[in-house]
Design a protein around this motif. Structure first.
Motif, PDB file in Angstrom:
ATOM      1  N   THR A 257      -0.079   5.870  -6.050  1.00 46.22           N
ATOM      2  CA  THR A 257       0.376   4.883  -4.872  1.00 46.22           C
ATOM      3  C   THR A 257       1.100   4.040  -5.771  1.00 46.22           C
ATOM      4  OG1 THR A 257      -1.612   5.667  -3.173  1.00 46.22           O
ATOM      5  CG2 THR A 257      -1.086   3.026  -3.510  1.00 46.22           C
ATOM      6  N   VAL A 260       4.667   4.596  -6.796  1.00 41.44           N
ATOM      7  CA  VAL A 260       5.510   5.149  -6.003  1.00 41.44           C
ATOM      8  C   VAL A 260       5.867   3.362  -5.616  1.00 41.44           C
ATOM      9  CG1 VAL A 260       6.038   6.710  -4.874  1.00 41.44           C
ATOM     10  CG2 VAL A 260       4.074   5.240  -3.673  1.00 41.44           C
ATOM     11  N   CYS A 261       4.482   2.110  -5.646  1.00 45.76           N
ATOM     12  CA  CYS A 261       4.732   0.680  -4.973  1.00 45.76           C
ATOM     13  C   CYS A 261       5.537  -0.266  -6.206  1.00 45.76           C
ATOM     14  CB  CYS A 261       3.296   0.494  -4.374  1.00 45.76           C
ATOM     15  SG  CYS A 261       2.537   1.070  -3.168  1.00 45.76           S
ATOM     16  N   TRP A 264       9.348   0.027  -7.433  1.00 43.88           N
ATOM     17  CA  TRP A 264       9.898   0.152  -5.810  1.00 43.88           C
ATOM     18  C   TRP A 264       9.467  -1.715  -5.866  1.00 43.88           C
ATOM     19  CZ3 TRP A 264       9.835   3.167  -0.505  1.00 43.88           C
ATOM     20  CH2 TRP A 264      10.954   2.903  -0.424  1.00 43.88           C
ATOM     21  N   THR A 389      13.215   5.824  -5.845  1.00 48.21           N
ATOM     22  CA  THR A 389      12.527   4.750  -4.937  1.00 48.21           C
ATOM     23  C   THR A 389      11.982   5.503  -4.091  1.00 48.21           C
ATOM     24  OG1 THR A 389      13.519   3.119  -5.024  1.00 48.21           O
ATOM     25  CG2 THR A 389      11.912   3.149  -6.099  1.00 48.21           C
ATOM     26  N   ALA A 393       9.096   8.264  -2.299  1.00 47.51           N
ATOM     27  CA  ALA A 393       7.982   8.221  -1.963  1.00 47.51           C
ATOM     28  C   ALA A 393       7.120   8.960  -0.662  1.00 47.51           C
ATOM     29  CB  ALA A 393       7.919   6.525  -1.450  1.00 47.51           C
ATOM     30  N   HIS A 406       4.933   6.899   2.978  1.00 50.78           N
ATOM     31  CA  HIS A 406       5.579   5.958   2.839  1.00 50.78           C
ATOM     32  C   HIS A 406       5.929   4.317   3.291  1.00 50.78           C
ATOM     33  CE1 HIS A 406      10.740   5.238   2.727  1.00 50.78           C
ATOM     34  NE2 HIS A 406      10.343   6.646   1.771  1.00 50.78           N
ATOM     35  N   ALA A 409       4.397   1.926   1.170  1.00 52.64           N
ATOM     36  CA  ALA A 409       5.560   1.518  -0.416  1.00 52.64           C
ATOM     37  C   ALA A 409       6.211   0.876  -0.222  1.00 52.64           C
ATOM     38  CB  ALA A 409       6.123   2.952  -1.051  1.00 52.64           C
ATOM     39  N   THR A 410       7.048   1.136   0.847  1.00 53.99           N
ATOM     40  CA  THR A 410       8.307   0.882   1.480  1.00 53.99           C
ATOM     41  C   THR A 410       7.955  -1.116   1.628  1.00 53.99           C
ATOM     42  OG1 THR A 410       9.092   2.394   2.717  1.00 53.99           O
ATOM     43  CG2 THR A 410      10.194   0.010   3.499  1.00 53.99           C
ATOM     44  N   SER A 413       7.131  -2.798  -1.380  1.00 60.49           N
ATOM     45  CA  SER A 413       8.552  -3.511  -2.105  1.00 60.49           C
ATOM     46  C   SER A 413       9.345  -4.356  -0.996  1.00 60.49           C
ATOM     47  CB  SER A 413       9.499  -1.665  -2.059  1.00 60.49           C
ATOM     48  OG  SER A 413      10.112  -1.819  -0.600  1.00 60.49           O
TER      49      SER A 413
END
Length: 466
Positions: A257, A260-261, A264, A389, A393, A406, A409-410, A413
Motif C-alpha cells: 500500500t 503504490v500510494c 504515485w 504507478t 496498483a 487501486h 491509491a488513485t 495520488s
C-alpha cells in the motif's frame, strides 16, 4: 488439472481481450482529454472572467478533487458488487458532466460541474485497471495495461490540438472545447454495454459456472471435455474467507500500500503541475502568445510517446520498478535544468500595477535549454512513473480488494494532484517559476528513493486471488 485461473493466465490474446483493452483505453483517453483541456480553457476564461490565482487553482483542481471521491467510491463498489456494476455509470456521469461544463454560467457552476466530471474520471481509474489486469494473460498483462493507459497521453495531445484549433474562434470557444470531450463518451458506453463480468470476481463469490462461461468467451477454442475438466478442477479448489478491506493496512499488504500510494502521490504532485499548466509555465519561461504556448504544450505532450512506447514494449521483460526509479530521477534532472537555467538568466526591473517587479530576460539559448529540460522530464516520466504507478496498483492486491486498493491509491495520488493544481500556482506567485521548478525536481528524485525502499516487483507474477 488446470483451473479457470490457470487457463486465463496462460491464454493467448483473443478478440475479447482486445475489445476489453479498447473499451478501457478509450475511457482513459477521455480522462486525459478532460483533465488537460482545462489548460486551454483557462487561456480564454482567465481574461474573460477576470480570474485570479485562487480561481485558477479552484478550476484546475476541481476535477482532481472529484476524482479523489470517485476513486474511493468506485473501487469499493466494484469489489462488492462486481466490476460491471458501475463500468457504464461512470462514463454516463462523465458524459453528462462534460455537457454541464459547456453550459456553465460562472466560476462557481464550472467548479461544481468539473468536480462531478472528476467523480466519473476517478471511478474509471480503478475499474479499468482492475478489469484489464484480471482478464489479461500473465506475460502480456504489463504491456497491455501500459499500452492502454498511454491513451491518456493521446487524450492530452488531442486536447492540445483542440485548444490550438478552437482558441482563435472567440472567447466563447471554451464551451466547444468541453463539448468535444462529451461526444466520444457515447462511443465508449456503446463499447462497454455487453462486456462480461470478471471470472476472478465470480470465483470469489463461488459462482464457478458463470466464471466458466466467461472463460469460454475468452478462450473460444476450448472443447466441451476441456471445459468439464476445468470445471471439475475448479470445484475442488479450496476457498478462503473473503479478504476484508483493512488488510490493505495490515502486516501483509502495508508495504504494498505504501509502495503504490507514496510514489504515485509524488508523481501527481510534480507531474500534474507541469502538465496541466504547461501553457502558463511556458509563458513564464519566455514563450509569448497563445499559439506559441499551445504549440509548445503539444510538443511536450507528444514527447511522452518517446518514453511510453519503449516502456510498453519492454515492461514485461525489464519489470516495473527500475523504469519507475529511472523516470523519477531523470525527470528530476530535467526539471532541475529548467530551474537552474531560469535562475541564471538576467532580469530587469519593470513597473506593474504600481509596483516594481524583476522580470527575467531569457536569451534564445536559455529558452532552448529550458524547453529541452522540460522534454527530458516528460520523456522519462512517461518511461516510468507516469505509467508504472497506474499499472502496479492493479497488481499487488488480491481479487477481493483489488479495485478498492487501486481506488485508494488513485485517491491518495489525487491529494498530490489537488495540492499541485490548487496550491502551487499560488506558491509560484511568491517564489517564482525557477525556484518552484527546483522544488519539483527534488520531489521527483524523492519519488525514486521511495520506490527503491518500498519496491514490490510484480512482473510476470500471477495475480493474487485470495
Amino acid at each position: 488439472m488446470s483451473t479457470i485461473l490457470d487457463e486465463m493466465n496462460q491464454a493467448p490474446m483473443t478478440a475479447l481481450h482486445r475489445r476489453l483493452a479498447r473499451s478501457a483505453g478509450l475511457g482513459i483517453f477521455l480522462d486525459g482529454y478532460d483533465i488537460m483541456i482545462i489548460g486551454a480553457v483557462l487561456l480564454l476564461l482567465k481574461p474573460l472572467w477576470h480570474l485570479d490565482a485562487h480561481a485558477v487553482g479552484w478550476l484546475g483542481s476541481a476535477a482532481l478533487a472529484g476524482a479523489f471521491a470517485g476513486a474511493l467510491i468506485g473501487g469499493r463498489i466494484a469489489d462488492r458488487f462486481g466490476r460491471k456494476a458501475i463500468y457504464l455509470i461512470d462514463l454516463i456521469t462523465f458524459f453528462l458532466a462534460a455537457l454541464l461544463c459547456a453550459s456553465a454560467w460562472n466560476i462557481t457552476s464550472l467548479v461544481v460541474f468539473r468536480f462531478l466530471l472528476g467523480v466519473g474520471i476517478g471511478a474509471d481509474y480503478p475499474l479499468s485497471a482492475t478489469y484489464m489486469a484480471e482478464f489479461m494473460p500473465t506475460v502480456k498483462r504489463g504491456g497491455v495495461i501500459t499500452w492502454t493507459f498511454g491513451l491518456w497521453t493521446a487524450g492530452a495531445i488531442f486536447a492540445g490540438l483542440v485548444g490550438f484549433t478552437l482558441v482563435h474562434l472567440g472567447p466563447w470557444a471554451w464551451r466547444l472545447m468541453f463539448l468535444v470531450g462529451a461526444a466520444p463518451a457515447l462511443l465508449v458506453v456503446w463499447l462497454r454495454r455487453s462486456l462480461p463480468e470478471s471470472p476472478r470476481w465470480y470465483l470469489r463469490r463461488g459462482q464457478v459456472e458463470k466464471a466458466t462461461q466467461v472463460l469460454q468467451q475468452l478462450v473460444p477454442g476450448l472443447s466441451d471435455s476441456q471445459v468439464s475438466t476445468i470445471l471439475a478442477a475448479q470445484v475442488q479448489t479450496i476457498h478462503t474467507p473473503p479478504v476484508p478491506v483493512r488488510v490493505l493496512f495490515g502486516r501483509r499488504f502495508l508495504r504494498a500500500t505504501l509502495f503504490v500510494c507514496l510514489p504515485w502521490f509524488v508523481m501527481d504532485l510534480v507531474g500534474y503541475y507541469v502538465t496541466i499548466y504547461i501553457p502558463q509555465i511556458l509563458g513564464h519561461l519566455g514563450f509569448h502568445g497563445s499559439s506559441s504556448k499551445l504549440l509548445g504544450s503539444m510538443i511536450l505532450s507528444a514527447s511522452f510517446l518517446i518514453g511510453y512506447i519503449p516502456l510498453a514494449l519492454l515492461v514485461d521483460q525489464i519489470g516495473r520498478v527500475w523504469p519507475q526509479i529511472l523516470g523519477f530521477i531523470g525527470g528530476g534532472v530535467g526539471l532541475g535544468i529548467v530551474g537552474l537555467t531560469a535562475l541564471e538568466s538576467p532580469t530587469k526591473a519593470v513597473i506593474h500595477g504600481g509596483t516594481v517587479e524583476q522580470v527575467a530576460m531569457f536569451s534564445t539559448a536559455a529558452i532552448v535549454i529550458m524547453f529541452a529540460g522540460m522534454l527530458i522530464s516528460q520523456i522519462l516520466n512517461s518511461f516510468g512513473p507516469g505509467n508504472t504507478t497506474y499499472l502496479l496498483a492493479s497488481e499487488v492486491y488480491p481479487t477481493d480488494v483489488r479495485a478498492t486498493g487501486h481506488g485508494f491509491a488513485t485517491a491518495f495520488s489525487r491529494l498530490g494532484a489537488v495540492a499541485s493544481t490548487f496550491f502551487l500556482p499560488m506558491v509560484e506567485q511568491h517564489i517564482g517559476t525557477p525556484v518552484l521548478m527546483l522544488w519539483l525536481a527534488g520531489g521527483s528524485i524523492l519519488g525514486g528513493v521511495l520506490t527503491w525502499f518500498l519496491r514490490v516487483e510484480t512482473t510476470c507474477q500471477p495475480l493474487l486471488q485470495e
